[in-house]
Motif scaffolding. Sequence first.
Motif, PDB file in Angstrom:
ATOM      1  N   HIS A   1       0.837  -1.200   0.000  1.00 35.54           N
ATOM      2  CA  HIS A   1       0.000   0.000   0.000  1.00 35.54           C
ATOM      3  C   HIS A   1       0.874   1.254   0.000  1.00 35.54           C
ATOM      4  CE1 HIS A   1      -3.309  -2.471   2.261  1.00 35.54           C
ATOM      5  NE2 HIS A   1      -3.219  -2.794   0.983  1.00 35.54           N
ATOM      6  N   ASN A   2       0.418   2.264  -0.734  1.00 30.08           N
ATOM      7  CA  ASN A   2       0.903   3.629  -0.528  1.00 30.08           C
ATOM      8  C   ASN A   2      -0.063   4.244   0.480  1.00 30.08           C
ATOM      9  OD1 ASN A   2       1.080   3.539  -4.021  1.00 30.08           O
ATOM     10  ND2 ASN A   2       2.894   3.420  -2.753  1.00 30.08           N
ATOM     11  N   VAL A   3       0.418   4.541   1.665  1.00 32.19           N
ATOM     12  CA  VAL A   3      -0.499   4.914   2.743  1.00 32.19           C
ATOM     13  C   VAL A   3      -1.114   6.301   2.546  1.00 32.19           C
ATOM     14  CG1 VAL A   3       0.616   3.398   4.419  1.00 32.19           C
ATOM     15  CG2 VAL A   3       1.402   5.770   4.190  1.00 32.19           C
ATOM     16  N   ARG A   4      -0.525   7.109   1.682  1.00 32.04           N
ATOM     17  CA  ARG A   4      -1.152   8.383   1.326  1.00 32.04           C
ATOM     18  C   ARG A   4      -0.575   8.851  -0.007  1.00 32.04           C
ATOM     19  NH1 ARG A   4       2.611   9.589   5.213  1.00 32.04           N
ATOM     20  NH2 ARG A   4       4.061  11.312   4.801  1.00 32.04           N
ATOM     21  N   ASP A   5      -1.291   9.766  -0.644  1.00 33.32           N
ATOM     22  CA  ASP A   5      -0.867  10.298  -1.938  1.00 33.32           C
ATOM     23  C   ASP A   5       0.070  11.476  -1.706  1.00 33.32           C
ATOM     24  OD1 ASP A   5      -0.564  11.322  -4.471  1.00 33.32           O
ATOM     25  OD2 ASP A   5      -2.558  12.234  -4.523  1.00 33.32           O
ATOM     26  N   ILE A   6       1.316  11.323  -2.124  1.00 35.96           N
ATOM     27  CA  ILE A   6       2.264  12.434  -2.014  1.00 35.96           C
ATOM     28  C   ILE A   6       2.642  12.993  -3.384  1.00 35.96           C
ATOM     29  CG2 ILE A   6       3.227  11.654   0.181  1.00 35.96           C
ATOM     30  CD1 ILE A   6       5.632  10.586  -1.474  1.00 35.96           C
ATOM     31  N   HIS A   7       2.078  12.444  -4.449  1.00 37.29           N
ATOM     32  CA  HIS A   7       2.461  12.835  -5.809  1.00 37.29           C
ATOM     33  C   HIS A   7       1.437  13.733  -6.500  1.00 37.29           C
ATOM     34  CE1 HIS A   7       5.678   9.826  -5.698  1.00 37.29           C
ATOM     35  NE2 HIS A   7       4.794   8.934  -5.297  1.00 37.29           N
ATOM     36  N   GLY A   8       0.166  13.475  -6.267  1.00 39.37           N
ATOM     37  CA  GLY A   8      -0.884  14.134  -7.034  1.00 39.37           C
ATOM     38  C   GLY A   8      -0.836  15.642  -6.992  1.00 39.37           C
ATOM     39  N   ARG A   9      -0.408  16.195  -5.879  1.00 41.81           N
ATOM     40  CA  ARG A   9      -0.444  17.655  -5.746  1.00 41.81           C
ATOM     41  C   ARG A   9       0.441  18.368  -6.767  1.00 41.81           C
ATOM     42  NH1 ARG A   9       2.718  16.152  -1.176  1.00 41.81           N
ATOM     43  NH2 ARG A   9       4.778  17.151  -1.078  1.00 41.81           N
ATOM     44  N   TYR A  10       1.521  17.716  -7.182  1.00 39.99           N
ATOM     45  CA  TYR A  10       2.413  18.352  -8.157  1.00 39.99           C
ATOM     46  C   TYR A  10       1.736  18.470  -9.518  1.00 39.99           C
ATOM     47  CZ  TYR A  10       5.872  17.446  -4.550  1.00 39.99           C
ATOM     48  OH  TYR A  10       6.549  17.417  -3.360  1.00 39.99           O
ATOM     49  N   PHE A  11       0.880  17.527  -9.845  1.00 41.01           N
ATOM     50  CA  PHE A  11       0.103  17.594 -11.079  1.00 41.01           C
ATOM     51  C   PHE A  11      -1.030  18.613 -10.937  1.00 41.01           C
ATOM     52  CE2 PHE A  11       2.477  13.795 -11.572  1.00 41.01           C
ATOM     53  CZ  PHE A  11       2.553  13.532 -12.928  1.00 41.01           C
ATOM     54  N   GLU A  12      -1.683  18.595  -9.781  1.00 42.76           N
ATOM     55  CA  GLU A  12      -2.800  19.515  -9.549  1.00 42.76           C
ATOM     56  C   GLU A  12      -2.349  20.966  -9.570  1.00 42.76           C
ATOM     57  OE1 GLU A  12      -4.251  17.993  -5.881  1.00 42.76           O
ATOM     58  OE2 GLU A  12      -5.308  16.294  -6.813  1.00 42.76           O
TER      59      GLU A  12
ATOM     60  N   SER B   1      -1.288  -4.464 -10.971  1.00 38.72           N
ATOM     61  CA  SER B   1      -2.470  -3.603 -10.968  1.00 38.72           C
ATOM     62  C   SER B   1      -2.347  -2.577  -9.851  1.00 38.72           C
ATOM     63  CB  SER B   1      -3.756  -4.414 -10.790  1.00 38.72           C
ATOM     64  OG  SER B   1      -3.797  -5.018  -9.515  1.00 38.72           O
ATOM     65  N   LEU B   2      -2.999  -1.450 -10.042  1.00 39.38           N
ATOM     66  CA  LEU B   2      -2.990  -0.367  -9.059  1.00 39.38           C
ATOM     67  C   LEU B   2      -4.418   0.115  -8.881  1.00 39.38           C
ATOM     68  CD1 LEU B   2      -0.488   2.589  -8.871  1.00 39.38           C
ATOM     69  CD2 LEU B   2      -2.953   3.024  -8.826  1.00 39.38           C
ATOM     70  N   ASP B   3      -4.867   0.214  -7.639  1.00 41.14           N
ATOM     71  CA  ASP B   3      -6.225   0.668  -7.335  1.00 41.14           C
ATOM     72  C   ASP B   3      -6.167   1.778  -6.298  1.00 41.14           C
ATOM     73  OD1 ASP B   3      -7.900  -1.318  -8.861  1.00 41.14           O
ATOM     74  OD2 ASP B   3      -6.757  -2.711  -7.607  1.00 41.14           O
ATOM     75  N   ILE B   4      -6.818   2.888  -6.619  1.00 46.10           N
ATOM     76  CA  ILE B   4      -6.873   4.014  -5.684  1.00 46.10           C
ATOM     77  C   ILE B   4      -8.107   3.857  -4.806  1.00 46.10           C
ATOM     78  CG2 ILE B   4      -7.018   6.513  -5.469  1.00 46.10           C
ATOM     79  CD1 ILE B   4      -5.643   6.735  -8.188  1.00 46.10           C
ATOM     80  N   MET B   5      -7.877   3.628  -3.531  1.00 46.42           N
ATOM     81  CA  MET B   5      -8.948   3.446  -2.569  1.00 46.42           C
ATOM     82  C   MET B   5      -9.080   4.715  -1.723  1.00 46.42           C
ATOM     83  SD  MET B   5      -9.660   0.369  -3.446  1.00 46.42           S
ATOM     84  CE  MET B   5     -10.717  -0.310  -2.155  1.00 46.42           C
ATOM     85  N   PRO B   6     -10.172   4.871  -0.986  1.00 43.04           N
ATOM     86  CA  PRO B   6     -10.319   6.069  -0.148  1.00 43.04           C
ATOM     87  C   PRO B   6      -9.213   6.214   0.895  1.00 43.04           C
ATOM     88  CG  PRO B   6     -12.422   4.953  -0.390  1.00 43.04           C
ATOM     89  CD  PRO B   6     -11.395   4.040  -0.978  1.00 43.04           C
ATOM     90  N   GLU B   7      -8.746   5.089   1.447  1.00 39.93           N
ATOM     91  CA  GLU B   7      -7.771   5.148   2.544  1.00 39.93           C
ATOM     92  C   GLU B   7      -6.336   5.099   2.072  1.00 39.93           C
ATOM     93  OE1 GLU B   7      -9.909   2.621   2.151  1.00 39.93           O
ATOM     94  OE2 GLU B   7     -11.544   3.005   3.564  1.00 39.93           O
ATOM     95  N   PHE B   8      -6.080   4.409   0.957  1.00 43.83           N
ATOM     96  CA  PHE B   8      -4.696   4.220   0.470  1.00 43.83           C
ATOM     97  C   PHE B   8      -4.736   3.746  -0.974  1.00 43.83           C
ATOM     98  CE2 PHE B   8      -5.962   0.719   3.404  1.00 43.83           C
ATOM     99  CZ  PHE B   8      -6.254  -0.250   2.449  1.00 43.83           C
ATOM    100  N   ILE B   9      -3.549   3.607  -1.559  1.00 46.78           N
ATOM    101  CA  ILE B   9      -3.415   3.092  -2.921  1.00 46.78           C
ATOM    102  C   ILE B   9      -2.886   1.669  -2.831  1.00 46.78           C
ATOM    103  CG2 ILE B   9      -2.214   3.356  -5.125  1.00 46.78           C
ATOM    104  CD1 ILE B   9      -2.395   6.429  -3.142  1.00 46.78           C
ATOM    105  N   VAL B  10      -3.555   0.736  -3.529  1.00 45.79           N
ATOM    106  CA  VAL B  10      -3.206  -0.679  -3.460  1.00 45.79           C
ATOM    107  C   VAL B  10      -2.420  -1.082  -4.711  1.00 45.79           C
ATOM    108  CG1 VAL B  10      -4.052  -3.034  -3.250  1.00 45.79           C
ATOM    109  CG2 VAL B  10      -5.289  -1.146  -2.131  1.00 45.79           C
TER     110      VAL B  10
END
Length: 205
Positions: free
Chosen positions: A150-161, A191-200
Motif C-alpha cells: 500500500h501507498n499509505v497516502r498520496d504524495i504525488h498528485g499535488r504536483y500535477f494539480e 495492478s494499481l487501485d486508488i482506494m479512499p484510505e490508500f493506494i493498493v
Amino acid sequence: MKEKIAPIHFMQHNRIRIQENLERYLIDMFSLQDLDRENTEHYGERTSEEALENQIDHDNIHGWLESHVIGNEKRLAALAGKIIETSDEETLILAYAEYGRRVGESLKGEIHFSNGQELYGYLNALLLDGMPCDKINVLAETDENHLVWHNVRDIHGRYFEELGLQGNLFYILRQSFMTGFLSAIGNIEYSLDIMPEFIVNSVTF
C-alpha cells in the motif's frame, strides 16, 4: 558537523536517478529541451554524474536528497502537462510503459526472486515515493506468487494539480511504468487501485 552517508542515502539517490533518467527520456522523445531549461531554472537542476559523496551536501544530506525529490516531481509534472498539450495522454502513457520496459531490460539480469517478499525488496529500491522517513510504502501481503503493498497516502498528485492536471494522472503513469518494467523481467502482472484510505499495488507472478 558533517553527516555520514548511509546505505539508505545511496538507495534514495538511485531512485532519484531512475526518475531523472525518465525526464531525459521524455525530453528527448518529445523534443522538450526548451521546457527542460525552464524547468531546471524554476525547479532546480538534476543530480550530476559524479559519485554521490562528491556532490551531496554533507552538512544537510536529508535536505539535499529531499530537494532533488521535489524538483524531479515538479519537472516531471511539467513535462507531462506539455506532452498532453502538444500530443495526448495516451502517447504519454505509452512513453512511460516503454521507459519502464527499458529499465526492466537493463536490470533483469540482477533481479532474482522466488517469492513476493524478495520481489518487493527490488521494487522498494526502485520506486521513488517521497523520502524514506515518509514511510509511504507498506507491505500488506506476500506469498510465493503474489505481492500486495500500500501507498499509505498520496504524495504525488499535488504536483500535477498545481499545474491544472488531474492528480490521479501520476498513478495512471505509475501503472504504465510498472507494467512495462515487470513485463521485461518476467511473466508478471501488476495492478494499481486508488482506494479512499490508500493506494493498493498488486503483483502476481
